[in-house]
Design an enzyme around this catalytic site. Structure first.
Site, short mmCIF file in Angstrom:
data_model
loop_
_atom_site.label_atom_id
_atom_site.label_comp_id
_atom_site.label_asym_id
_atom_site.label_seq_id
_atom_site.Cartn_x
_atom_site.Cartn_y
_atom_site.Cartn_z
N GLY A 28 -5.14 -45.69 -12.44
CA GLY A 28 -5.81 -44.82 -12.90
C GLY A 28 -6.19 -44.19 -12.61
O GLY A 28 -6.86 -43.39 -11.04
N GLU A 29 -6.51 -43.15 -13.14
CA GLU A 29 -6.73 -41.79 -13.51
C GLU A 29 -8.26 -41.43 -14.50
O GLU A 29 -7.43 -41.87 -15.92
CB GLU A 29 -5.96 -40.93 -13.43
CG GLU A 29 -4.79 -40.53 -14.49
CD GLU A 29 -3.53 -40.21 -14.19
OE1 GLU A 29 -3.49 -39.23 -14.76
OE2 GLU A 29 -3.58 -39.46 -12.95
N GLY B 232 -10.87 -37.73 -16.22
CA GLY B 232 -11.28 -36.28 -16.44
C GLY B 232 -10.74 -35.50 -14.89
O GLY B 232 -9.95 -34.50 -14.52
N PHE B 233 -11.85 -36.32 -13.54
CA PHE B 233 -11.43 -35.50 -12.26
C PHE B 233 -11.62 -36.66 -11.12
O PHE B 233 -11.53 -36.13 -9.97
CB PHE B 233 -12.62 -34.71 -11.85
CG PHE B 233 -13.25 -35.61 -11.97
CD1 PHE B 233 -14.52 -34.96 -10.86
CD2 PHE B 233 -14.25 -36.51 -12.52
CE1 PHE B 233 -15.08 -35.44 -10.78
CE2 PHE B 233 -15.94 -37.11 -12.22
CZ PHE B 233 -16.69 -36.82 -10.82
N ALA B 234 -10.44 -37.78 -11.44
CA ALA B 234 -10.73 -38.67 -10.77
C ALA B 234 -9.81 -39.59 -10.81
O ALA B 234 -9.27 -40.07 -11.60
CB ALA B 234 -11.66 -39.17 -9.91
N CYS C 127 -8.07 -43.56 -9.00
CA CYS C 127 -9.05 -44.41 -8.56
C CYS C 127 -7.28 -45.50 -7.99
O CYS C 127 -5.97 -45.43 -8.89
CB CYS C 127 -9.18 -45.77 -9.85
SG CYS C 127 -9.87 -46.89 -8.96
N LYS D 265 -12.27 -44.46 -5.55
CA LYS D 265 -12.12 -43.58 -6.35
C LYS D 265 -12.21 -42.07 -5.53
O LYS D 265 -13.08 -42.33 -4.90
CB LYS D 265 -13.41 -43.74 -7.34
CG LYS D 265 -13.40 -42.57 -9.01
CD LYS D 265 -14.73 -42.97 -9.24
CE LYS D 265 -15.19 -41.68 -10.75
NZ LYS D 265 -16.14 -41.81 -11.19
N ASP E 231 -23.19 -42.90 -20.82
CA ASP E 231 -21.26 -43.26 -21.17
C ASP E 231 -21.38 -44.53 -21.75
O ASP E 231 -20.60 -45.27 -21.04
CB ASP E 231 -20.82 -42.46 -20.45
CG ASP E 231 -19.79 -41.97 -20.60
OD1 ASP E 231 -19.55 -41.93 -22.54
OD2 ASP E 231 -18.91 -41.50 -20.18
#
Length: 694
Positions: free
Chosen positions: A58-59, A61-63, A65, A79, A174
């Site tokens: 998956g992905e 906003g700025f990483a 996996c 990650k 969050d």
């Protein structure tokens, strides 16, 4: 025994498929922040370890996996963050803060951190693999879950939150369906600590607005006081609000405040009108629990232990496990007798051996998630003020009847009479620069602290030496690291406490400001040395740990300032150099007069001063001599104590520092505006406005 993890999967490995295509539109990603495809082999050169990289999981906003496997065949999630995406200081701070918090976590319902390393292009966080993805994917396939599933998931989440809040003092900030993952056994795992905050005490508050719109608490958006503004920041209760949103979303299929526009979502959160669709079967107990968690006043939300004891957990069936087939379809619940059970059934079973029997049989369900925790609500500061108000009222009221000082107070007075050195922690020097940066202070135990206007702070041992007062980036960074290491050896804090405590801005800049504040107080402010003591010579022994004391709140007024400390003590300082210190539970007043003399007074001694008059000075029941009573009356002790009592009463009644027109955060200070502020010019260093001891 649980089955061993499956081998490195091939693309053809079977997995549950959604019955319908997800209707939620895919959110656009910031591709410029994402890493390129990493090499096939990820090497940790420091530990000489290698991971085989598999497919992308998956992905965000700025990483991105990726599935990875070590040489023993164990699977992990890597990650992966591109170094070029960390050019922004705020992005760096967020990412390294996430690493710091993730490393702290060791709980069965929190994604486990394995290690972190880098290569030329990327930084890799090797994390526990959650092969069944997140609750978002599960809910997309199912539209909504049954109440037995929601009970099981909620209990596991509460156990993780109890560990995070009580043991690690961490707010997630969050918490949402997308950050709650499922392992191969369908256990929930909280992950993604990019917005997490570490609190140094139960009264600490954060003021940064952050989170995901549908899940964000009103006190984060509006400072709360029931959304009326001018609140006191936020704390652990924001995660409990998110829990209410999550339970609702699990049962209904979408968050309660969802709307097309973010502004409308925020308006719905402020109004907090929680309704349940008529076509969605949700029990009355579930509705009551959700509404109690979605209360705009954080103080009125139930604590974790109270949530677990809610009747909803016992009003229906409680599965000990959730089958993997639940990823795509509603489970079929059966009792120990083999009978089919409705998901919302409230019938009780006589057996206690099957996975679908009522759970648990123990009278206290909160024991399933750990020992009871202390109250961490926003009223903790106000509660600490009440004992001071009670003490001052008793001491200042001569008509209330005889009240003897406590045994502890009498021992404090005896030690003072015998000439024992001071062991009380209070401020000896301070500087005020709140119109730009904040305040700096020196305590009697050698602690030097700065509280910045953005609610962050630095607390370190000792003033900076004259030779080491440089503010260059390199020297400041080295000083912060060495000071933190030395200080953490004797204090109950993590080694990187200073970095964890920071709110915004570069750490090195704030360390530089700490140096400048400290150097100014060292070179320009005199007095107070006679009250300084070495901490390990009283209290904690050498090499042992002790609790750090620092300023949590302060109010700057025309003629002085009031400070509250992390240990509950309160100090009043005046422009004529007098000081009053009230310690939590000590039962004495420490009064430092204009000439630097210190008195330790219990209720009887204060009453001696109050009862005396200019023509007739009474001895009373206290230990003060006639000339001491006269001297204390000349110092204006009674009026000063009465002022402090009135100030604390106003704070306690209003729920905020009284009598000011501008407030800088819960942990920040308050300062009068108007005539006095207009006449002053405050310039940093050399012309910093000194405090009452300047």
């Amino acid at each position: 025994p649980a089955p061993s993890p499956s081998p490195f999967p091939s693309p053809s490995s079977p997995s549950p498929q959604p019955t319908t295509k997800p209707k939620t539109p895919h959110k656009p990603l910031h591709k410029k922040y994402l890493c390129a495809t990493p090499p096939v082999f990820l090497r940790n050169k420091r530990r000489n370890l290698t991971y085989d990289r598999g497919r992308q999981l998956g992905e965000g906003g700025f990483a991105r996996c990726y599935l990875v496997q070590n040489k023993e065949g164990k699977l992990f999630a890597a990650k992966t963050v591109a170094k070029q995406s960390l050019g922004n200081p705020r992005m760096r701070q967020k990412f390294f803060g996430e690493i710091h918090v993730q490393k702290m976590m060791r709980h069965p319902n929190v994604v486990r951190f394995n290690e972190c390393f880098e290569d030329e292009n990327n930084i890799y966080l090797i994390l526990e693999l959650c092969s069944n993805k997140s609750l978002v994917e599960m809910l997309r396939r199912r539209s909504h879950l049954t109440e037995p599933e929601a009970r099981h998931i909620t209990l596991q989440l509460l156990g993780a939150l109890k560990y995070m809040h009580h043991t690690k003092h961490v707010i997630h900030r969050d918490l949402k369906l997308g950050n709650i993952f499922l392992d191969s056994y369908m256990n929930v795992k909280i992950g993604d600590f990019g917005l997490a905050a570490l609190l140094v005490s139960s009264s600490d508050r954060k003021t940064t607005m952050c989170g995901t719109p549908n899940y964000i608490a009103p006190e984060v958006l509006y400072g709360s006081k029931s959304c009326g503004g001018d609140g006191s920041g936020h704390s652990f209760e924001v995660d409990l609000w998110s829990m209410g949103v999550i339970i609702y979303a699990l049962l209904v299929g979408k968050p309660p405040f969802q709307a097309k526009e973010v502004e409308e979502i925020y308006r719905n959160i402020k109004e907090c009108k929680v309704g349940f669709p008529e076509d969605c079967r949700v029990s009355g107990g579930a509705k009551a629990l959700v509404k109690s968690l979605l209360h705009t006043d954080p103080e009125r939300r139930p604590g974790i232990d109270s949530i677990v004891e809610h009747p909803w957990f016992r009003q229906g069936w409680f599965p000990r496990t959730i089958p993997e087939t639940a990823l795509v379809k509603e489970p079929v619940w059966r009792s120990s007798r083999g009978d089919h059970i409705s998901a919302n059934s409230t019938a009780a079973s006589s057996s206690s051996s099957n996975a679908m029997d009522p759970f648990p049989t123990a009278p206290n369900l909160s024991l399933a998630i750990g020992a009871p925790i202390q109250n961490t609500s926003t009223s903790s500061i106000l509660d600490s003020l009440h004992s001071h108000i009670t003490f001052l009222t008793t001491a200042l009221t001569t008509l209330a009847g005889p009240t003897a000082s406590s045994a502890k107070a009498k021992e404090e007075i005896r030690q003072w009479r015998s000439g024992a050195r001071n062991k009380s922690v209070f401020i000896t020097k301070w500087v005020d620069y709140t119109n730009k940066f904040g305040i700096g202070y020196v305590l009697t135990d050698g602690t030097v602290g700065v509280m910045f206007n953005d609610n962050s702070g630095i607390v370190c041992e000792g003033l900076p030496s004259a030779a080491g007062s440089t503010t260059s980036t390199g020297a400041a960074g080295e000083a912060c690291g060495s000071s933190a290491t030395r200080y953490a050896g004797r204090l109950k804090l993590p080694a990187d406490f200073e970095i964890a405590r920071m709110g915004g801005g570069l750490v090195v800049n704030k360390v530089g400001m700490w140096r400048r504040f400290g150097a100014f107080m060292r070179d320009n402010l005199e007095g107070g040395e006679e009250f300084v003591f070495t901490p390990h010579s009283g209290g904690a022994g050498f090499g042992e740990t002790r609790e750090i004391v620092f300023v949590t709140n302060y109010a700057r007024m025309r003629d002085g300032a009031v400070f509250r400390f992390s240990n509950g003590a309160v100090q009043l300082v005046s422009v004529d150099h007098t000081k009053i210190v009230l310690e939590q539970g000590a039962g004495v007043v420490r009064f430092l007069g204009r000439k630097g003399k210190i008195w330790v007074l219990g209720t009887e001694e204060v009453r001696q001063v109050v009862a005396a008059s200019s023509s007739s000075i009474a001895e009373g029941g206290g230990q003060l001599r006639r000339e001491e009573v006269r001297e204390l009356r000349e110092e204006g002790l009674e009026g000063r104590l009465a002022f402090l009592r009135g100030f604390l009463r106003g704070w306690w009644r209003e729920g905020k520092v009284p009598g000011v027109r501008r407030r800088v955060g819960q942990g920040g200070g308050v300062r009068e505006e108007g005539e006095r502020a207009a006449k002053e010019e405050v310039v940093v260093l050399g012309e910093v406005e000194p405090g009452a001891d300047g």
